[in-house]
Structures are given as structure tokens and as C-alpha cells.
Motif scaffolding. Structure first.
Motif, PDB file in Angstrom:
ATOM      1  N   SER A 219       0.254   6.110  -9.295  1.00 52.36           N
ATOM      2  CA  SER A 219      -0.921   5.883  -8.443  1.00 52.36           C
ATOM      3  C   SER A 219      -0.619   4.832  -7.390  1.00 52.36           C
ATOM      4  CB  SER A 219      -2.113   5.427  -9.287  1.00 52.36           C
ATOM      5  OG  SER A 219      -2.476   6.427 -10.224  1.00 52.36           O
ATOM      6  N   TYR A 220      -1.207   5.010  -6.199  1.00 53.36           N
ATOM      7  CA  TYR A 220      -1.081   4.030  -5.125  1.00 53.36           C
ATOM      8  C   TYR A 220      -2.215   3.004  -5.236  1.00 53.36           C
ATOM      9  CZ  TYR A 220       2.490   6.947  -2.979  1.00 53.36           C
ATOM     10  OH  TYR A 220       3.645   7.644  -2.748  1.00 53.36           O
ATOM     11  N   PRO A 221      -2.051   1.824  -4.664  1.00 50.96           N
ATOM     12  CA  PRO A 221      -3.100   0.799  -4.751  1.00 50.96           C
ATOM     13  C   PRO A 221      -4.486   1.289  -4.346  1.00 50.96           C
ATOM     14  CG  PRO A 221      -1.093  -0.185  -3.918  1.00 50.96           C
ATOM     15  CD  PRO A 221      -0.824   1.293  -4.025  1.00 50.96           C
ATOM     16  N   SER A 222      -4.565   2.154  -3.342  1.00 48.28           N
ATOM     17  CA  SER A 222      -5.862   2.666  -2.889  1.00 48.28           C
ATOM     18  C   SER A 222      -6.557   3.506  -3.953  1.00 48.28           C
ATOM     19  CB  SER A 222      -5.686   3.498  -1.623  1.00 48.28           C
ATOM     20  OG  SER A 222      -4.852   4.621  -1.866  1.00 48.28           O
ATOM     21  N   GLN A 223      -5.811   3.955  -4.950  1.00 51.87           N
ATOM     22  CA  GLN A 223      -6.361   4.778  -6.020  1.00 51.87           C
ATOM     23  C   GLN A 223      -6.711   3.964  -7.262  1.00 51.87           C
ATOM     24  OE1 GLN A 223      -2.805   7.301  -6.022  1.00 51.87           O
ATOM     25  NE2 GLN A 223      -4.047   9.039  -5.315  1.00 51.87           N
ATOM     26  N   LEU A 224      -6.522   2.654  -7.179  1.00 53.82           N
ATOM     27  CA  LEU A 224      -6.745   1.788  -8.337  1.00 53.82           C
ATOM     28  C   LEU A 224      -7.973   0.906  -8.141  1.00 53.82           C
ATOM     29  CD1 LEU A 224      -3.066   0.581  -8.929  1.00 53.82           C
ATOM     30  CD2 LEU A 224      -4.249   2.466 -10.083  1.00 53.82           C
TER      31      LEU A 224
ATOM     32  N   ALA B 274       0.810  -1.218   0.000  1.00 50.87           N
ATOM     33  CA  ALA B 274       0.000   0.000   0.000  1.00 50.87           C
ATOM     34  C   ALA B 274       0.842   1.265   0.000  1.00 50.87           C
ATOM     35  CB  ALA B 274      -0.940   0.000   1.207  1.00 50.87           C
ATOM     36  N   SER B 275       2.058   1.180   0.533  1.00 48.22           N
ATOM     37  CA  SER B 275       2.912   2.366   0.655  1.00 48.22           C
ATOM     38  C   SER B 275       3.708   2.653  -0.610  1.00 48.22           C
ATOM     39  CB  SER B 275       3.880   2.190   1.830  1.00 48.22           C
ATOM     40  OG  SER B 275       4.713   1.058   1.615  1.00 48.22           O
ATOM     41  N   ARG B 276       3.577   1.788  -1.618  1.00 52.01           N
ATOM     42  CA  ARG B 276       4.319   1.969  -2.860  1.00 52.01           C
ATOM     43  C   ARG B 276       3.366   2.286  -4.012  1.00 52.01           C
ATOM     44  NH1 ARG B 276       9.558  -0.829  -4.062  1.00 52.01           N
ATOM     45  NH2 ARG B 276      10.665  -1.047  -2.081  1.00 52.01           N
ATOM     46  N   THR B 277       3.827   3.098  -4.963  1.00 48.27           N
ATOM     47  CA  THR B 277       3.049   3.353  -6.168  1.00 48.27           C
ATOM     48  C   THR B 277       3.023   2.101  -7.041  1.00 48.27           C
ATOM     49  OG1 THR B 277       4.966   4.106  -7.431  1.00 48.27           O
ATOM     50  CG2 THR B 277       3.758   5.777  -6.149  1.00 48.27           C
ATOM     51  N   ALA B 278       2.221   2.147  -8.099  1.00 43.76           N
ATOM     52  CA  ALA B 278       2.162   1.018  -9.027  1.00 43.76           C
ATOM     53  C   ALA B 278       3.554   0.711  -9.580  1.00 43.76           C
ATOM     54  CB  ALA B 278       1.193   1.333 -10.162  1.00 43.76           C
ATOM     55  N   GLN B 279       4.268   1.757  -9.985  1.00 45.16           N
ATOM     56  CA  GLN B 279       5.610   1.536 -10.537  1.00 45.16           C
ATOM     57  C   GLN B 279       6.550   0.954  -9.487  1.00 45.16           C
ATOM     58  OE1 GLN B 279       7.089   4.111 -13.415  1.00 45.16           O
ATOM     59  NE2 GLN B 279       9.249   3.872 -12.882  1.00 45.16           N
ATOM     60  N   GLU B 280       6.469   1.449  -8.287  1.00 43.21           N
ATOM     61  CA  GLU B 280       7.353   0.964  -7.230  1.00 43.21           C
ATOM     62  C   GLU B 280       7.042  -0.481  -6.859  1.00 43.21           C
ATOM     63  OE1 GLU B 280       8.191   5.289  -5.059  1.00 43.21           O
ATOM     64  OE2 GLU B 280       6.553   3.996  -4.382  1.00 43.21           O
ATOM     65  N   ASN B 281       5.774  -0.874  -6.940  1.00 41.82           N
ATOM     66  CA  ASN B 281       5.413  -2.273  -6.705  1.00 41.82           C
ATOM     67  C   ASN B 281       6.029  -3.175  -7.774  1.00 41.82           C
ATOM     68  OD1 ASN B 281       3.378  -3.268  -4.508  1.00 41.82           O
ATOM     69  ND2 ASN B 281       2.741  -1.171  -4.980  1.00 41.82           N
ATOM     70  N   VAL B 282       6.001  -2.716  -9.021  1.00 43.22           N
ATOM     71  CA  VAL B 282       6.589  -3.503 -10.103  1.00 43.22           C
ATOM     72  C   VAL B 282       8.106  -3.557  -9.967  1.00 43.22           C
ATOM     73  CG1 VAL B 282       6.842  -3.715 -12.614  1.00 43.22           C
ATOM     74  CG2 VAL B 282       4.665  -2.961 -11.632  1.00 43.22           C
ATOM     75  N   GLU B 283       8.693  -2.492  -9.439  1.00 44.47           N
ATOM     76  CA  GLU B 283      10.145  -2.439  -9.279  1.00 44.47           C
ATOM     77  C   GLU B 283      10.665  -3.354  -8.165  1.00 44.47           C
ATOM     78  OE1 GLU B 283      11.908   1.408  -8.895  1.00 44.47           O
ATOM     79  OE2 GLU B 283      10.613   2.305 -10.430  1.00 44.47           O
ATOM     80  N   LEU B 284       9.790  -3.732  -7.230  1.00 42.96           N
ATOM     81  CA  LEU B 284      10.242  -4.473  -6.056  1.00 42.96           C
ATOM     82  C   LEU B 284      11.078  -5.708  -6.391  1.00 42.96           C
ATOM     83  CD1 LEU B 284      10.334  -4.812  -3.009  1.00 42.96           C
ATOM     84  CD2 LEU B 284       8.096  -5.952  -3.136  1.00 42.96           C
TER      85      LEU B 284
END
Length: 341
Positions: free
Chosen positions: A142-147, A101-111
């Protein structure tokens, strides 16, 4: 691409044993979309977790892209490192997205790219490419809460592709989504399968998922595979349970005593032939159509029809032979209960 041999998983707790998998043999060919379907408790989730070794089998083997994963891991450091490397070639999509939740969509993919040690510029470039691939280039910040749910799952798919896997595993990836979003995610999985040459193994409890996206399927019950094969072959197999689930005719009439009830399956070129009218003209017989349906399964037009002919089975041997000569699958049903006679 994926083979399990005599795969068994037994859970032990407080002196009790629960067998989740009981000798599962499965073979998924390279480049196909393979579905495993069954009710809750059938062993589907355990199977897919054993394929990527999130669960270690009690016995049996799991081979992915020619590598026996069950021979890797354990306490030996070198073997454990080999297993981690092998897992990088297997992408996993989860039912509930599992996004941070604390990461944007791009940051989640980057993990996962961070974990394997790519530098920041490489991570950003790769994540941007993957988000564009799944249709979310405009949602990178966008953050997960915004998707929406579908968008979250697309991020999950992009993350699963970060390691350039050859195999993509889908664990009930659409069960938390509405029907329209489900269709879009399934189309995405099929597009990725074709564009990237991915082998996709998905589990589901929904027969419509199997029907709309899979090339082959297996039916699980009680920790065992009770039937499996290519969908087109299953539909041409008399008495196939999967075929009847994929293409149910239970709502159609079962005919009348003293008459012959036929269930006719046609696919491909045979679906365009006027075989009912040809049969009626050739043999001067009356045909009562009890029900019919046509659908697209595994990319092919498939139909099934239930008809009733006057007279007994013996009286209609020649007309039945005529239909089979046309390349049709013809099952003779027991008019009393609709079962294959």
C-alpha cells in the motif's frame, strides 16, 4: 543510556539571539520510556533534535550508549563518518510521518536499509519482518495515500527500527492522531520497549501520553528542565508540579475555613486498604470526602483523595500521623486556596 549535560542551544539570526535550551541536564536509563512534556516553545523539539545531532548544540554534551556524540562530526571526514554510524543506532519517529508518497509501505521501510547497502533480498526480508512487528504485514504494498494516520505512523516506526537501534526517539508522534489511534500507537511503543529492550525518549505536550506509557518524565519550561524523575517518585513528592499535572484535583472542593483539608496520595498495595474507615473508627472523627480519583500510572494503581477533617491542623496531628504510618503521602492544604500549607 541517554545523558545530556549542561546542554545549550542558541539560535542567531539578524543580530538577535534566541536561547532554545539553557543548560539542560537529562538522564534516561537503559530500557525505560522517558517522556519530556511542556508547552509550545519550551524547548522539547530542540532537545530531541540535539540528542540525535540533527541540531548541533551550542555547548554541553550528549552521550548515547556511552558515546559522546558532541565529540563527533564537524569537518573531519573520519569524525563525520563516526557520527553517521552512531545515528544508525538511534531511531527517530516524526509527528507528520515523513513517508515518501511514491513508495509503498515496504519500500519506505527499506529506504534506510538501501542507504546502508543491504542487498535487495535482505532489504525485503527485513522490511517484511518489521511491518509484521508493527501489525502491518498486509499493507506492505500500500502507498501512504491508501493508509490511515495510525497506519502511516506504524510504517514510520517500522522504518525507525530498520537499523536495529538501541534508542527510539519520538517527536510528538501521536499529536496528529485521534485519541483511539493515539492509544494504539502508545501501546505499540510500550510493546516494542519491552520486546526489543528499546530505550524510548518521547516528547509531547499531552500529559495523558506521559501518564499512559512513561516510566519517568521531565517538565520543560523556557528551555530548562524544571522537574524530573520516575513517575512513582514524583507522585510521592510533596508539592510536585508534575504530579499535580498528572493527577489534577483542581475540580475538587477546597474545604471550609477552620477545618483541616488533606490531600492523600496512595499507590501500590496501599490503594486496597480501607484507610478512611479505619481513621474514622480509630479516632471517632467525621471525614468529609471532597473528591477522589484512581488511575493507572506507570503500570501501577495510583489514587488521590481530598478530605476534610473538623478542627485545625494542630487538632488533627495524631490522625495525620496515623495516615502517614499506613504508608500514605499526606499533604495538608490551605483551605482558602487549595495550596500546600
Amino acid at each position: 543510556m541517554i545523558t545530556t549535560t549542561d546542554l545549550t542551544k542558541v539560535y542567531r539570526s539578524q543580530g538577535r539571539e534566541v536561547t532554545a535550551l539553557a543548560g539542560v541536564d537529562l538522564h534516561v536509563r537503559e530500557g525505560e520510556v522517558y517522556g519530556v512534556v511542556g508547552t509550545s516553545g519550551a524547548g522539547k523539539s530542540t532537545l530531541i533534535r540535539c540528542v540525535n545531532m540533527l541540531e548541533r548544540p551550542s555547548s554541553g554534551t550528549v552521550t548515547v550508549d556511552g558515546l559522546d556524540l558532541t565529540a563527533l562530526g564537524g569537518h573531519e571526514q573520519r569524525a563525520g563518518s563516526a557520527l553517521r554510524e552512531a545515528r544508525r543506532r538511534i531511531g527517530m519517529v516524526f509527528q507528520h510521518f515523513n513517508l515518501l508518497a511514491s513508495r509503498t509501505a515496504q519500500e519506505n521501510v527499506e529506504l534506510p536499509l538501501e542507504i546502508i547497502g543491504l542487498d535487495r533480498a535482505q532489504r525485503r526480508r527485513k522490511a517484511a519482518e518489521l511491518l509484521d512487528l508493527v501489525g502491518l504485514a498486509d499493507k506492505a504494498r500500500s502507498y501512504p495515500s491508501q493508509l490511515s494516520g495510525g497506519q502511516k505512523q506504524r510504517v514510520g516506526i517500522a522504518r525507525a527500527l530498520a537499523g536495529d537501534p538501541k534508542v527510539l526517539l519520538s517527536d510528538e508522534a501521536t499529536s496528529a492522531l485521534d485519541p483511539e489511534t493515539t492509544r494504539s500507537i502508545l501501546k505499540l511503543l510500550r510493546d516494542l520497549n519491552q520486546q526489543l529492550g528499546l530505550t524510548v525518549l518521547l516528547i509531547t505536550h499531552e500529559m495523558d501520553v506521559i501518564k499512559s506509557v512513561c516510566d519517568s518524565a521531565a517538565l520543560m519550561r523556557g528551555g530548562r528542565v524544571v522537574e524530573s524523575g520516575e513517575l512513582t517518585d514524583l507522585l510521592a513528592t510533596p508539592g510536585s508540579e508534575l504530579a499535580r499535572e498528572l493527577f489534577p484535583l483542581s475540580e475538587f472542593g477546597s474545604g471550609h475555613p477552620g477545618r483541616t483539608v488533606l490531600e492523600i496520595t496512595f499507590q501500590g498495595d496501599t490503594s486496597a486498604r480501607p484507610f478512611v474507615s479505619q481513621l474514622a473508627r480509630t479516632y471517632q472523627i467525621d471525614i468529609n470526602i471532597l473528591g477522589a480519583a484512581v488511575e493507572t500510572i506507570a503500570g501501577r494503581m495510583v489514587g488521590r483523595m481530598r478530605v476534610e477533617l473538623s478542627g485545625s491542623h494542630q487538632d488533627n496531628v495524631v490522625p495525620i500521623g496515623f495516615l502517614r504510618e499506613q504508608g500514605l503521602q499526606v499533604d495538608v492544604l490551605d483551605a482558602a486556596n487549595g495550596a500546600v500549607a
